[in-house]
Design a protein around this motif. Structure first.
Motif, short mmCIF file in Angstrom:
data_model
loop_
_atom_site.label_atom_id
_atom_site.label_comp_id
_atom_site.label_asym_id
_atom_site.label_seq_id
_atom_site.Cartn_x
_atom_site.Cartn_y
_atom_site.Cartn_z
N PHE A 4 6.53 -8.76 22.98
CA PHE A 4 6.18 -7.53 22.22
C PHE A 4 6.62 -6.13 22.85
O PHE A 4 6.90 -6.38 23.99
CB PHE A 4 4.75 -7.46 21.68
CG PHE A 4 4.45 -8.90 21.06
CD1 PHE A 4 4.25 -8.81 19.54
CD2 PHE A 4 3.84 -10.04 21.71
CE1 PHE A 4 4.03 -9.97 19.12
CE2 PHE A 4 3.54 -11.10 21.13
CZ PHE A 4 3.42 -11.10 19.70
N GLU B 238 3.82 -4.40 11.59
CA GLU B 238 4.60 -4.86 12.52
C GLU B 238 3.58 -5.55 13.54
O GLU B 238 2.57 -4.88 14.11
CB GLU B 238 5.37 -4.12 13.52
CG GLU B 238 6.18 -4.70 14.71
CD GLU B 238 7.00 -3.52 15.44
OE1 GLU B 238 7.75 -3.90 16.28
OE2 GLU B 238 6.77 -2.29 15.10
N HIS B 239 3.48 -6.65 14.01
CA HIS B 239 2.65 -7.42 15.10
C HIS B 239 2.98 -6.71 16.27
O HIS B 239 4.07 -6.98 16.92
CB HIS B 239 2.60 -8.72 15.04
CG HIS B 239 1.98 -9.40 13.93
ND1 HIS B 239 0.51 -9.43 13.75
CD2 HIS B 239 2.33 -9.76 12.83
CE1 HIS B 239 0.58 -10.11 12.44
NE2 HIS B 239 1.62 -10.23 11.96
N ARG B 240 1.98 -6.20 17.02
CA ARG B 240 2.11 -5.55 18.40
C ARG B 240 1.49 -6.47 19.77
O ARG B 240 1.64 -6.08 20.75
CB ARG B 240 1.65 -4.16 18.53
CG ARG B 240 2.34 -3.24 17.61
CD ARG B 240 3.86 -3.02 18.14
NE ARG B 240 4.30 -1.97 17.10
CZ ARG B 240 4.36 -0.56 17.27
NH1 ARG B 240 4.05 -0.33 18.56
NH2 ARG B 240 4.94 0.30 16.75
N CYS B 241 0.81 -7.30 19.32
CA CYS B 241 0.19 -8.35 20.42
C CYS B 241 -0.15 -9.65 19.87
O CYS B 241 -0.02 -10.11 18.68
CB CYS B 241 -1.08 -7.70 20.98
SG CYS B 241 -2.25 -7.72 19.51
N ASN B 242 -0.42 -10.65 20.89
CA ASN B 242 -0.62 -12.19 20.40
C ASN B 242 -2.00 -12.53 20.28
O ASN B 242 -2.59 -12.46 21.45
CB ASN B 242 0.22 -13.00 21.57
CG ASN B 242 0.03 -14.58 21.34
OD1 ASN B 242 -0.21 -14.77 20.38
ND2 ASN B 242 0.23 -15.21 22.35
N GLU C 78 1.02 -15.60 12.56
CA GLU C 78 2.06 -14.61 11.74
C GLU C 78 2.65 -14.01 12.71
O GLU C 78 3.59 -13.03 12.59
CB GLU C 78 0.97 -13.77 11.07
CG GLU C 78 0.22 -14.81 9.64
CD GLU C 78 -0.77 -13.63 9.19
OE1 GLU C 78 -0.79 -12.32 9.29
OE2 GLU C 78 -1.83 -14.13 8.52
N ASP C 79 1.99 -13.77 13.97
CA ASP C 79 2.77 -13.20 15.06
C ASP C 79 3.84 -13.95 15.82
O ASP C 79 4.44 -13.52 16.63
CB ASP C 79 1.82 -12.45 16.06
CG ASP C 79 0.93 -13.59 16.63
OD1 ASP C 79 1.33 -14.80 16.71
OD2 ASP C 79 -0.39 -13.11 17.34
N GLN D 192 -4.66 -15.24 14.11
CA GLN D 192 -4.60 -14.71 12.67
C GLN D 192 -4.95 -16.23 11.99
O GLN D 192 -4.72 -17.22 12.41
CB GLN D 192 -3.17 -14.55 12.27
CG GLN D 192 -2.63 -13.00 12.82
CD GLN D 192 -1.89 -13.40 13.92
OE1 GLN D 192 -0.91 -14.32 13.95
NE2 GLN D 192 -1.77 -12.34 14.83
N THR E 127 -1.50 -3.28 12.99
CA THR E 127 -0.28 -3.67 12.77
C THR E 127 0.49 -2.48 11.97
O THR E 127 0.66 -2.52 11.07
CB THR E 127 -0.13 -5.00 11.81
OG1 THR E 127 -1.13 -4.69 10.78
CG2 THR E 127 -0.71 -6.35 12.59
#
Length: 303
Positions: free
Chosen positions: A216, A187-191, A204-205, A194, A183
């Motif tokens: 994303f 920043e979340h970059r994928c699903n 959280e994503d 969490q 991250t």
């Protein structure tokens, strides 16, 4: 987070049987294939790291969506293997079905419920429908189903080597499709999952199950969701010792194996049990099986 968009690119949409998903041309080149960090599962065969040369090819920007798969079934009358089997595994927190339709759980993975009436058109069970999430990746499709779609669309599945090369997006020796940090700058970059798997997903994503495709930022080649969201079928047979014998140019996989290759991880991946959202990570499944976290994207050979 707003869906990422990329520049216009040639598609198959205007060709008979074309499926209307944007594609990008992945340039020819060489890369180091495999796990350079020692983080993979030994049984997955992510080593040795080895140099592979890939010819240029075209790859879909996103996985095939429910909307596109519905167009395929409407045009052909095709029935997936989940439909023919009349049941398919659904993650327990997502199930939408009466208790009478829950036929059991998967051995060693009690979070998977075998639900009567679950299939690509009813992704969470009989009380759900694909039209509620048309831009999510299609799930409950087997390798055989993906092949049938590819034949209709005049395309093919990517090889495992093509998939990893494309997923790296031009980066060298990185852990993920965007770099080494999961991250970056928070920043979340994928699903992915969490929280505490498999009972509590803090989302959280922004997503508990699948996310709409391209939710994303894309990687360096403009490809979305090369980590998480859904596992993606590849063309190859899977064998954990293949990297020891793999040719160095456009490898096509072994002549036989333990199921077919899957890449990319899914919304259920979590580092407590499955860190296969790493770009080098591998998995596999029998070619006639499906589940609520497996989909695919298609490729095209350049002539």
């Amino acid at each position: 987070m707003q869906p990422a968009t990329g520049p216009a690119a040639p598609t198959e949409a205007d060709r008979p049987g074309g499926h209307g998903i944007e594609e990008v041309i992945i340039p020819a080149g060489a890369f180091e294939m495999g796990d350079a960090f020692g983080e993979g599962y030994p049984a997955d065969g992510e080593t040795p790291v080895h140099t592979v040369r890939i010819s240029a090819f075209a790859l879909d920007v996103t996985a095939v969506t429910n909307r596109q798969f519905a167009a395929f079934t409407a045009a052909t009358g095709y029935r997936t293997e989940s439909e023919r089997h009349a049941s398919s595994p659904v993650f327990h927190l997502l199930a939408r079905a009466n208790q009478k339709d829950v036929l059991g759980t998967s051995a060693g993975a009690q979070w998977w419920l075998n639900i009567r009436g679950a299939d690509w058109a009813h992704p969470f069970g009989p009380d759900s429908h694909w039209s509620d999430q048309p831009d999510h990746p299609v799930v409950h499709v087997s390798w055989n189903d993906a092949q049938a779609y590819c034949r209709w669309a005049g395309r093919r599945l990517p090889t495992e080597a093509e998939w990893e090369y494309a997923a790296r997006g031009g980066l060298t020796g990185q852990r993920y499709a965007w770099g080494n940090d999961l991250t970056p700058e928070g920043e979340h970059r994928c699903n992915i999952w969490q929280g505490r798997f498999p009972d509590r997903n803090t989302a959280e994503d922004g997503h508990i199950g699948t996310a709409p495709v391209a939710s994303f930022p894309p990687n360096g080649y403009g490809l979305s969701d090369m980590a998480g969201n859904v596992w993606e079928w590849c063309q190859d047979w899977f064998h954990p010792k293949y990297y020891r014998l793999s040719p160095d140019t456009d490898p096509q996989g072994p002549p036989f194996g333990l199921g077919r290759c899957l890449r990319g991880g899914s919304y259920l991946c979590h580092d407590s049990y499955c860190n296969r959202y790493r770009v080098a990570a591998r998995s596999s499944a029998p070619e006639d099986t499906a589940s609520g976290n497996c989909g695919f994207r298609t490729a095209r050979t350049l002539t």
